[in-house]
Design a protein around this motif. Sequence first.
Motif, mmCIF file in Angstrom:
data_model
loop_
_atom_site.group_PDB
_atom_site.id
_atom_site.type_symbol
_atom_site.label_atom_id
_atom_site.label_comp_id
_atom_site.label_asym_id
_atom_site.label_seq_id
_atom_site.Cartn_x
_atom_site.Cartn_y
_atom_site.Cartn_z
ATOM 1 N N ILE A 65 0.871 -1.178 0.000
ATOM 2 C CA ILE A 65 0.000 0.000 0.000
ATOM 3 C C ILE A 65 0.909 1.230 0.000
ATOM 4 O O ILE A 65 1.801 1.359 0.866
ATOM 5 C CB ILE A 65 -0.931 -0.013 1.228
ATOM 6 N N TYR A 68 -2.840 5.594 1.920
ATOM 7 C CA TYR A 68 -4.132 5.150 2.441
ATOM 8 C C TYR A 68 -4.830 6.316 3.129
ATOM 9 O O TYR A 68 -4.394 6.787 4.188
ATOM 10 C CB TYR A 68 -3.931 3.955 3.401
ATOM 11 N N TYR A 69 -5.865 6.805 2.474
ATOM 12 C CA TYR A 69 -6.702 7.871 3.046
ATOM 13 C C TYR A 69 -8.120 7.332 3.141
ATOM 14 O O TYR A 69 -8.415 6.247 2.651
ATOM 15 C CB TYR A 69 -6.688 9.129 2.150
ATOM 16 N N ASP A 90 -12.476 1.233 3.620
ATOM 17 C CA ASP A 90 -11.839 0.445 4.689
ATOM 18 C C ASP A 90 -11.128 -0.746 4.068
ATOM 19 O O ASP A 90 -11.592 -1.290 3.064
ATOM 20 C CB ASP A 90 -12.899 -0.109 5.659
ATOM 21 N N ILE A 91 -10.040 -1.129 4.729
ATOM 22 C CA ILE A 91 -9.392 -2.373 4.291
ATOM 23 C C ILE A 91 -9.981 -3.482 5.162
ATOM 24 O O ILE A 91 -9.680 -3.576 6.351
ATOM 25 C CB ILE A 91 -7.858 -2.296 4.434
ATOM 26 N N LYS A 92 -10.895 -4.233 4.556
ATOM 27 C CA LYS A 92 -11.630 -5.248 5.328
ATOM 28 C C LYS A 92 -10.735 -6.422 5.684
ATOM 29 O O LYS A 92 -10.833 -6.974 6.763
ATOM 30 C CB LYS A 92 -12.836 -5.729 4.487
ATOM 31 N N GLU A 93 -9.903 -6.806 4.748
ATOM 32 C CA GLU A 93 -9.032 -7.948 4.975
ATOM 33 C C GLU A 93 -7.709 -7.706 4.282
ATOM 34 O O GLU A 93 -7.681 -7.160 3.165
ATOM 35 C CB GLU A 93 -9.693 -9.203 4.373
ATOM 36 N N ILE A 94 -6.650 -8.077 4.928
ATOM 37 C CA ILE A 94 -5.343 -7.915 4.300
ATOM 38 C C ILE A 94 -4.505 -9.140 4.614
ATOM 39 O O ILE A 94 -4.322 -9.500 5.776
ATOM 40 C CB ILE A 94 -4.682 -6.575 4.743
ATOM 41 N N ASP A 96 -1.168 -11.810 2.852
ATOM 42 C CA ASP A 96 0.073 -11.751 2.063
ATOM 43 C C ASP A 96 -0.208 -11.504 0.592
ATOM 44 O O ASP A 96 0.577 -10.851 -0.095
ATOM 45 C CB ASP A 96 0.771 -13.109 2.215
ATOM 46 N N GLU B 24 0.806 3.723 6.321
ATOM 47 C CA GLU B 24 0.816 2.765 5.202
ATOM 48 C C GLU B 24 1.986 1.791 5.353
ATOM 49 O O GLU B 24 1.852 0.590 5.118
ATOM 50 C CB GLU B 24 0.945 3.491 3.857
ATOM 51 N N ILE B 27 1.206 -0.809 7.888
ATOM 52 C CA ILE B 27 0.368 -1.902 7.340
ATOM 53 C C ILE B 27 1.233 -2.851 6.508
ATOM 54 O O ILE B 27 1.123 -4.076 6.618
ATOM 55 C CB ILE B 27 -0.804 -1.332 6.504
ATOM 56 N N ASN B 28 2.090 -2.279 5.673
ATOM 57 C CA ASN B 28 2.944 -3.113 4.812
ATOM 58 C C ASN B 28 3.892 -3.981 5.632
ATOM 59 O O ASN B 28 4.121 -5.146 5.298
ATOM 60 C CB ASN B 28 3.736 -2.242 3.847
ATOM 61 N N LYS B 31 2.146 -6.914 7.025
ATOM 62 C CA LYS B 31 1.992 -7.932 5.978
ATOM 63 C C LYS B 31 3.290 -8.732 5.817
ATOM 64 O O LYS B 31 3.253 -9.965 5.742
ATOM 65 C CB LYS B 31 1.605 -7.237 4.667
ATOM 66 N N ASN B 34 3.995 -11.205 8.623
ATOM 67 C CA ASN B 34 2.923 -12.219 8.796
ATOM 68 C C ASN B 34 2.044 -11.947 10.017
ATOM 69 O O ASN B 34 1.678 -12.863 10.764
ATOM 70 C CB ASN B 34 3.509 -13.632 8.888
ATOM 71 N N ILE B 37 -3.969 -8.719 10.264
ATOM 72 C CA ILE B 37 -4.803 -7.607 10.719
ATOM 73 C C ILE B 37 -6.045 -7.532 9.829
ATOM 74 O O ILE B 37 -6.018 -7.967 8.673
ATOM 75 C CB ILE B 37 -4.037 -6.250 10.724
ATOM 76 N N TRP B 38 -7.128 -7.029 10.337
ATOM 77 C CA TRP B 38 -8.349 -6.878 9.543
ATOM 78 C C TRP B 38 -9.171 -5.695 10.033
ATOM 79 O O TRP B 38 -8.832 -5.122 11.076
ATOM 80 C CB TRP B 38 -9.157 -8.168 9.524
ATOM 81 N N ASP B 39 -10.188 -5.379 9.262
ATOM 82 C CA ASP B 39 -11.043 -4.207 9.534
ATOM 83 C C ASP B 39 -10.219 -2.937 9.720
ATOM 84 O O ASP B 39 -10.352 -2.214 10.714
ATOM 85 C CB ASP B 39 -11.907 -4.458 10.785
ATOM 86 N N VAL B 40 -9.368 -2.675 8.736
ATOM 87 C CA VAL B 40 -8.511 -1.483 8.812
ATOM 88 C C VAL B 40 -9.353 -0.265 8.441
ATOM 89 O O VAL B 40 -9.968 -0.244 7.363
ATOM 90 C CB VAL B 40 -7.289 -1.608 7.876
ATOM 91 N N ARG B 41 -9.397 0.731 9.331
ATOM 92 C CA ARG B 41 -10.185 1.945 9.057
ATOM 93 C C ARG B 41 -9.309 3.171 9.228
ATOM 94 O O ARG B 41 -8.535 3.263 10.186
ATOM 95 C CB ARG B 41 -11.373 2.031 10.024
ATOM 96 N N ASN B 42 -9.454 4.075 8.269
ATOM 97 C CA ASN B 42 -8.704 5.325 8.346
ATOM 98 C C ASN B 42 -9.586 6.352 9.047
ATOM 99 O O ASN B 42 -10.612 6.756 8.525
ATOM 100 C CB ASN B 42 -8.358 5.773 6.928
ATOM 101 N N LYS B 45 -6.202 11.303 8.393
ATOM 102 C CA LYS B 45 -4.868 11.015 7.849
ATOM 103 C C LYS B 45 -3.884 10.913 9.013
ATOM 104 O O LYS B 45 -3.762 11.829 9.838
ATOM 105 C CB LYS B 45 -4.474 12.138 6.864
#
Lengths: 112, 396
Positions: A65, A68-69, A90-94, A96, B24, B27-28, B31, B34, B37-42, B45
Amino acid sequence: MKSNKTKNKKWYKEILKSLNSKKSISNVKDKFSYFLELPQEVVSKSTKITVINNDSVLIEGYKQIIDYYDDYIKIKTNNSDIVIDGKELDIKEITDYDLVIEGTIYSLNYQK
Amino acid sequence: MILTSDIKNISGIVTVQIEGFFTERFINLCKINNIKIWDVRNIVKGIIRFKIKIGDFKKLRKIARKTKCKVTIKEKKGMYFKLFKYRKRKIVFILIFLVIVFSIFFSNCIWNIDIEGNNYISNQEILEKLNQSGIYIGKCKIGLEKKDIIDKMRVEINELSWIGIEIDGTTAKIRVVEKTKLPDYANQNNVPGDIIANKSGVVSKIVPENGTAKYVEGSYVQEGSVLIEGAIYSEFVDTEYVPAKGIVQIQSIYKYKKEYKFNNINKIYNNKVKYTVGITINSKENMLNYLNKSKKYDINKSSKNINLFGNNVSFDFYKCKEYTEDINILSKEDILNISEKDQEEYLNNEILSKNINASLVEKTENIEETDDSIIVTVDFLVNEQIGVFRERETNE
C-alpha cells in the motif's frame, strides 16, 4: 525416412506456430500459459482485480500500500499502481496475497 | 449471543489505534511480518484502527519503533480478557468447573424415553416394566446392560415379540414389535367340539388338523352338517374327543340377476311442493285434489286412523312434490357396460369381502333381451373357506 523427417518438422512447426500465434504475448511465461491454457495470473506475477458492485474490491497479487486515506487508496502491483477513489474506504481484509477494500467506490484507475 | 461471540473470540481480539506519519508503511510491515490484521479503518490522515489477535500484539512493538508510530489499545474483546478480569475471584473458576463437571455428568444420564411401535400395549405399561428392568429417567447410561434389560422386558411383557434399545444422546429410544393377535375364528378351542358347515357347496379342500374329516374333496355338503368331527378313532385305544380344527374350502354358486331398461326415466324435482288433505273411509280414498293434471307429482301420504261406529276412517295428509321426467335412452352396449360394473361391485362388496379367503373360480353370464329391457343373470362360482366351531353337547 523422408516422410518421417517431414512429419517431425511439421510437429515442431505447429508448436512454434501456436506459441507465436499471438504476437502481443512477449514473455515466455505468458506464451507457456497461453499454450497450456492456464490462467495468466497463476503463471505470471500479474494482478487480478474483482469488483463487486461499487462497494467491494478484491485485489489479488498486490505488492504494497502506497497511500491510504479515507477517500483514496493507492496500491502498488507488479506492473502498475492502482488508484481507488471513493468514500469511507476500509481495508476489510489484508493478507500476504489478497486485499479486500470496502466502501463506496467512485473510480478505479491504473497509473504507470 | 454475547456469550457465543465471546466463545468465538476465545483467544482475545484487540482493536488497536496507530498514530504516526507512516501508517501505510505500518500496514505493509504487518503484511511482511505475517501479522494478521483486519477491519482497517482510516479515521483521519495519520490515524488508523484495525483489529488484531492478542497473540500478535507484542509483535507490533518492533514495527511501531521502526515507523515511529504510537500504538494504543481502543477495545478488548473475548473470553480471554473476561477470565483475566476475574482471575482473582476463585469462586468464578470453581463455578465454571462445576458447570463443566455437571454438564458432563448430566449428559451421561437418560432424560427422555421414546417408545415406538406399540399399538395395543400402552406406553404406561412399557414404562413401568422398563423402570423395573433398569431404565428410568435419571438413570446413568454408562454400564447399562441392554441385553439383560431386553431379556427382562420380554419375560415381563408376553405380548412383545421383539424389543430394541438404542441410546441416542440423553434419549433412550425403545422400539417394540408386538405379537400379532389371531383373529377369533383362528383361536384354538379347548372344549371338544366339531366344525359345522355354515354354507352348502362342493368341498374343494379339507385339511383336518385335529379331528376326523367327514367329507372328501368333491362331495356335496349341506348347511349344518359336520365337516370335521372332534373325535379321533383308533382300533387300539379308546376314542378321544378333541376340539376339531382344520381348514375346509367349498365351491358355491352366487346368483346375480338384474333387469336393465332401455328407457330410463329420471325424476327431476323442481322444488315445488304442494300440500293437500283427504279422508279415507273403509279404504275408499277421497283426496282434495287441486293438483295440475298436466304435471307429475310424487305423493307422500301420512294418515291417522280412527274407528268411528265400526268404520275405519283415516284423515290423510298429502305432500306432493312436482317433478319432470327425463327419459334417458341407453343402447345395448351401454347397458352391458353398466352391468359389468355392477357385477364387479357385487362380487367385491357382497361376495369376496364378506367371506373368508374367497376367490372367484368361474363366472357364467347369461343375457336375455326383451322388448324394453335386458335381463342379466350371472352365476359366480366362488371358492371360500367355511366352518364354524360348535361344542359337543354330550361326550359319548
